[in-house]
Design an enzyme around this catalytic site. Structure first.
Site, PDB file in Angstrom:
ATOM      1  N   LYS A   4       0.838  -1.202   0.000  1.00  0.00           N
ATOM      2  CA  LYS A   4       0.000   0.000   0.000  1.00  0.00           C
ATOM      3  C   LYS A   4       0.869   1.247   0.000  1.00  0.00           C
ATOM      4  CE  LYS A   4      -3.454   2.492   2.705  1.00  0.00           C
ATOM      5  NZ  LYS A   4      -4.335   2.487   3.901  1.00  0.00           N
TER       6      LYS A   4
ATOM      7  N   HIS B 107      -4.279 -32.255  19.030  1.00  0.00           N
ATOM      8  CA  HIS B 107      -3.078 -33.040  19.343  1.00  0.00           C
ATOM      9  C   HIS B 107      -1.902 -32.142  19.667  1.00  0.00           C
ATOM     10  CE1 HIS B 107      -5.159 -36.665  17.901  1.00  0.00           C
ATOM     11  NE2 HIS B 107      -5.722 -35.822  17.051  1.00  0.00           N
TER      12      HIS B 107
ATOM     13  N   LYS C 112       9.962  -0.600  13.404  1.00  0.00           N
ATOM     14  CA  LYS C 112      10.501  -0.382  12.047  1.00  0.00           C
ATOM     15  C   LYS C 112      11.639   0.646  12.096  1.00  0.00           C
ATOM     16  CE  LYS C 112       6.173  -0.974   9.396  1.00  0.00           C
ATOM     17  NZ  LYS C 112       5.182  -0.229   8.565  1.00  0.00           N
TER      18      LYS C 112
ATOM     19  N   GLY D  58      -4.593  -1.560   5.139  1.00  0.00           N
ATOM     20  CA  GLY D  58      -3.793  -2.672   4.615  1.00  0.00           C
ATOM     21  C   GLY D  58      -4.380  -4.016   4.975  1.00  0.00           C
ATOM     22  N   ARG D  59      -4.849  -4.158   6.233  1.00  0.00           N
ATOM     23  CA  ARG D  59      -5.381  -5.439   6.677  1.00  0.00           C
ATOM     24  C   ARG D  59      -6.786  -5.716   6.143  1.00  0.00           C
ATOM     25  NH1 ARG D  59      -4.185  -2.063  10.655  1.00  0.00           N
ATOM     26  NH2 ARG D  59      -5.808  -1.094  11.947  1.00  0.00           N
TER      27      ARG D  59
ATOM     28  N   GLU E 297      10.672  -4.761   4.191  1.00  0.00           N
ATOM     29  CA  GLU E 297      10.716  -6.173   3.789  1.00  0.00           C
ATOM     30  C   GLU E 297      10.346  -6.316   2.306  1.00  0.00           C
ATOM     31  OE1 GLU E 297       9.104  -4.985   6.379  1.00  0.00           O
ATOM     32  OE2 GLU E 297       9.354  -6.251   8.163  1.00  0.00           O
TER      33      GLU E 297
ATOM     34  N   GLU F 291      -4.135  -5.884  15.199  1.00  0.00           N
ATOM     35  CA  GLU F 291      -3.607  -4.610  14.702  1.00  0.00           C
ATOM     36  C   GLU F 291      -4.699  -3.534  14.777  1.00  0.00           C
ATOM     37  OE1 GLU F 291      -1.882  -3.936  10.514  1.00  0.00           O
ATOM     38  OE2 GLU F 291      -0.128  -4.395  11.737  1.00  0.00           O
TER      39      GLU F 291
HETATM   40  O1  F6P Z   1       2.275  -4.032  10.009  1.00  0.00           O
HETATM   41  C1  F6P Z   1       2.199  -2.707   9.647  1.00  0.00           C
HETATM   42  C2  F6P Z   1       1.669  -2.599   8.237  1.00  0.00           C
HETATM   43  O2  F6P Z   1       1.560  -1.251   7.902  1.00  0.00           O
HETATM   44  C3  F6P Z   1       0.334  -3.294   8.053  1.00  0.00           C
HETATM   45  O3  F6P Z   1      -0.750  -2.548   8.530  1.00  0.00           O
HETATM   46  C4  F6P Z   1       0.345  -3.495   6.568  1.00  0.00           C
HETATM   47  O4  F6P Z   1      -0.613  -4.451   6.139  1.00  0.00           O
HETATM   48  C5  F6P Z   1       1.785  -3.977   6.354  1.00  0.00           C
HETATM   49  O5  F6P Z   1       2.555  -3.222   7.304  1.00  0.00           O
HETATM   50  C6  F6P Z   1       2.318  -3.800   4.958  1.00  0.00           C
HETATM   51  O6  F6P Z   1       2.182  -2.446   4.587  1.00  0.00           O
HETATM   52  P1  F6P Z   1       2.294  -2.096   3.011  1.00  0.00           P
HETATM   53  O7  F6P Z   1       1.142  -2.784   2.321  1.00  0.00           O
HETATM   54  O8  F6P Z   1       2.211  -0.610   2.947  1.00  0.00           O
HETATM   55  O9  F6P Z   1       3.610  -2.628   2.517  1.00  0.00           O
END
Ligand code: F6P
Length: 552
Positions: free
Chosen positions: A208, A386, A517, A269-270, A214, A355
């Site tokens: 987003k 289990h 972060k 995002g979620r 990452e 979150e």
């Molecule tokens: O975990 C923090 C967060 O901002 C989430 O809310 C989001 O889904 C994820 O990192 C990835 O963010 P992006 O889609 O901006 O890479």
């Protein structure tokens, strides 16, 4: 809309008094005293889903008092505001409009005087056309070959939701192999690169913000790997795509403008799997199944918006959750999907719930004095039986849990499915009533409680006692189809919305993740000097010294 502290409401005070009556309630007694209990505490949804919430510490009075809390907190008004496009995500000054993404009636929804349905439909059409080209083989890679593999590079909501849905809907998938890379641990990417041919693979960079370290690290590494193999920069246009709300960053990365599938800042995002962040879902199951998926969510949206409080499934499940979290002081809530395809369902809702409601400051900026979001966990059944069910059966923790199962399996292995459902039913029964109905009382200390000298047999039976009295919700779904999965996910999204509103917290930001972060970036930047730096604590220095000792 007024921001009300829930514990100051009249309903909350009544619930507190009611709790003193209910705190020693026993599920066995509740069922023995009312043969119609199941009928009173279960709801059907479109004859596709049964929600049985009878195995909870509730009476009709409890439900009445809980519903009064929802009414006093004016949940219906909060729902209307969300659906209207009002900027209810105040700390980020944004609307919360994942419901617009599945607004199948196409009624106008305005954000800053713009009807967002126009751009939503434009992107849907673009995804439809593109996915059909890839699935039919019409879309060719740089060397003229059709696509066989799709790699989604994203994390959090840009990974968990799409992955969960493509797994849950595997029975509907086509020939394309879909891979998900999320962790910055190079292993994740390395293991996928081993499996794919750059000539027949497309890469979806799902982010987003298009700033998540990452994702950008993985994306850069894939780009380097790809260009080492293909050697032509122009080839990127056939293989690299961006799913993002940040067009400029995607362009700066080198994505062709035509290859950007946009979503918007009013999609959390979620909650973004319904948007272009869910392109991997469309590539996996096809656009028409994705439309059924949207239709299912839309059906639940309508239910949530229109159903009266007493029959409103997300509101009722949210209230039951609050009853445990804030009165029985439970810390966790489990989700057990008795369906192997749904193996990532709980993991996805860890992010969506924790979150959203893992907060401790209320909407007025005040430190909260009551419990907020629960810890969400869970694994598929029967495997959980289990692994950790022992603790739920005989431990000291009260753990409310949701059991979800399909009535009809996608496989022909009928015998397996009947055994799966037998376990589903057995577990919720055992958790509710324990083993007192079976043999326990006949050979147990309690049956012979006046006897001093317990004989060996009696003593052993003490270790076999399961007292039960663990609450569960049972959710039976006719079959896990795109439509039904759509309404199930929307059900949980709306339950989480209601929990957040009842807790008087902002559920749509996630400031808590920023600190880690930024610290990681700072440590990375100073990696070579940390052990001598005054800015770091002795633990971090000791750890980095150990790391450097081995990592020569
Ligand atoms: O975990 C923090 C967060 O901002 C989430 O809310 C989001 O889904 C994820 O990192 C990835 O963010 P992006 O889609 O901006 O890479």
């Amino acid at each position: 809309m007024k921001y009300i502290n829930p514990i100051q409401t009249r309903s909350w005070k009544i619930l507190k008094n009611h709790f003193h009556i209910m705190k020693n309630v026993n599920l066995k007694d509740l069922f023995l005293s009312d043969n119609n209990r199941f009928k009173k505490f279960s709801i059907f949804f479109e004859n596709e889903m049964l929600v049985d919430f009878s195995k909870n510490f509730i009476t009709q009075n409890t439900l009445k008092y809980l519903l009064n809390l929802a009414k006093e907190m004016d949940i219906k008004k909060a729902i209307q505001l969300m659906f209207s496009g009002k900027k209810i995500n105040e700390t980020e000054n944004r609307p919360v409009l994942h419901v617009a993404l599945r607004n199948r009636r196409n009624s106008p929804i305005f954000v800053d005087n713009t009807n967002v349905m126009l751009e939503i439909n434009h992107v849907l059409k673009k995804m439809k056309d593109f996915s059909e080209q890839v699935i039919t083989g019409e879309w060719k890679g740089y060397t003229g070959k059709s696509i066989s593999d799709v790699v989604n590079i994203g994390i959090g909501g840009s990974d968990l939701g799409p992955y969960m849905v493509t797994e849950a809907l595997r029975p509907y998938k086509n020939h394309l192999k879909i891979h998900y890379v999320s962790n910055i641990d190079g292993t994740h990417l390395f293991e996928v690169l081993k499996k794919i041919n750059p000539e027949t693979t497309i890469f979806l960079i799902a982010s987003k913000t298009f700033t998540t370290d990452e994702t950008i690290t993985n994306a850069n590494s894939v780009k380097i790997w790809f260009l080492k193999n293909i050697k032509k920069k122009s080839a990127l246009d056939k293989h690299f795509f961006a799913l993002s709300a940040n067009i400029q960053n995607a362009l700066d990365f080198g994505i062709n403008i035509e290859n950007i599938f946009q979503f918007w800042d009013w999609v959390g995002g979620r909650f973004s799997l319904w948007s272009s962040a869910g392109l991997s879902i469309i590539l996996s199951i096809g656009f028409s199944n994705f439309e059924k998926f949207l239709n299912g969510a839309y059906a639940m949206d309508n239910h949530f918006y229109n159903a009266e409080y007493e029959k409103n499934i997300p509101i009722i499940l949210a209230l039951i959750s609050i009853w445990y979290t804030n009165f029985f002081n439970t810390q966790t809530e489990a989700i057990f999907s008795y369906d192997q395809y749904m193996h990532r369902f709980a993991a996805y809702f860890q992010q969506v719930n924790m979150e959203s409601n893992g907060k401790s400051v209320d909407k007025n900026g005040k430190k909260i004095s009551y419990q907020t979001g629960p810890i969400i966990w869970g694994e598929p059944g029967t495997n959980g039986q289990h692994a950790f069910f022992q603790l739920i059966h005989q431990g000291t923790k009260l753990i409310p849990s949701d059991f979800i199962a399909p009535v009809i399996s996608h496989t022909h292995l009928k015998e397996h499915h009947i055994k799966l459902i037998s376990n589903f039913l057995a577990q919720t029964k055992a958790l509710a009533f324990g083993n007192s109905e079976i043999s326990f009382l006949q050979d147990s200390y309690f049956f012979k409680e006046n006897k001093k000298d317990l004989n060996k047999t009696d003593k052993k039976s003490l270790f076999k006692q399961c007292v039960g009295n663990q609450p569960t919700n049972s959710i039976l779904i006719r079959k896990i189809t795109p439509y039904n999965l759509g309404f199930l996910i929307a059900l949980y999204e709306h339950k989480i919305f209601v929990q957040g509103h009842l807790l008087n917290i902002f559920s749509f930001d996630q400031w808590g993740v920023e600190l880690g972060k930024n610290l990681a970036k700072n440590i990375y930047k100073n990696f070579s000097t940390i052990e001598n730096s005054k800015c770091f604590d002795s633990s971090t220095k000791g750890l980095i010294n150990f790391y450097k000792f081995f990592y020569k």
